[in-house]
Design a protein around this motif. Sequence first.
Motif: not given
Length: 354
Positions: A223-224, A227, A261, A269, A272-273, A276
């Motif tokens: 995921l990271l 992103l 982020a 961002l 979003a982190v 998620a």
Amino acid sequence: MGDDANRAADPARPAGLARGTRVLITVAAAVVVFVGIWFARELLVPVAVAAVVVIIAHPVRRPLERRGWPSWLATTVVIAVGYAILAVLGLLLVVASAQFIAILPDYADELQSTAQGVVDWLQSLGFSSEAAATAAGAIDPEQLLSFAAGVADAVLGAATAFFFVLAYVLFMAADASRFSRGTSVFGGARADAIGSRYFSGVRRYYVVNASFGAIVAVLDGLLLWALGIPVPITWAILAFVTNFIPNIGFVIGLIPPAVLALVIGGWPLALAVVLAYSAINVVLQEFVQPKFVSDAVGLSLTLTFFSVVFWTLVLGPMGALLCIPLTLLVRAVLLEPDPTTGSLRHLTGDPRAP
């Protein structure tokens, strides 16, 4: 004479100290013991780590001995498995620490700008300048560089203690071989049953947590990476390690990548982190993982959270990783052998409490 006369007049009155007095003496003795553990934590933490490693690796012995392997060779394999576990964990910590320390200078300006932005935003909400500066200090470059230096010192200290852990694993594995050949390990069937439940519970707890921690780490790392968060491997390793910290481990593993982020991509961002991470970790750690470890652990949520705080206070950061087996050990030694402690065992969450 007066107490003897009163006891003779009331045969139902128990002999000895009053219950309240016994409770106070027990609490006082416990305080003395835990203060002693706090003073000796640098000696006892390697022992606890080695004991957990041997408990996890010991089942490797049984299938080997059933196939006719000599005891010394089976013990050697157990030691090798224990050393392999320690080597993997040590490598993960070294890699994560090195990458974390390396990226901080590259983002010093961005961190400073973000920290100032947080200060301005908090002041616009009515916070005093001192309170805003204190809140933003968590992402101040100087504070993070100081923290990075502390991480490097901690890794160096862990490497020094690593030698003692290796020695303890060697000796404990040899002792475990000798004990496994006896008819009774703890001197009785009831005590052996309690010990067997404890060992199997600790083993299952760490094996299941390691399995789910690896899944969480891979998903979080991917995921990271998707992103565009720097050094996703570092944060994946952090997610794996913090998976062994009950209740608050997810939050500890989330904060660093979320802050990074925020620095490189702003609030969208960072949000979003957070979302998620929460989706991945809540589903796995809160809904799936407890179905596999609840029977092995059998601790109430309140006691689990308290054990994290308590053992961290007593043993330092390693106490957070060892809190579950240590709490189970206290219950197995002090409560389970006593048939009169059923109510206390029930309060701890023990499913076998009478």
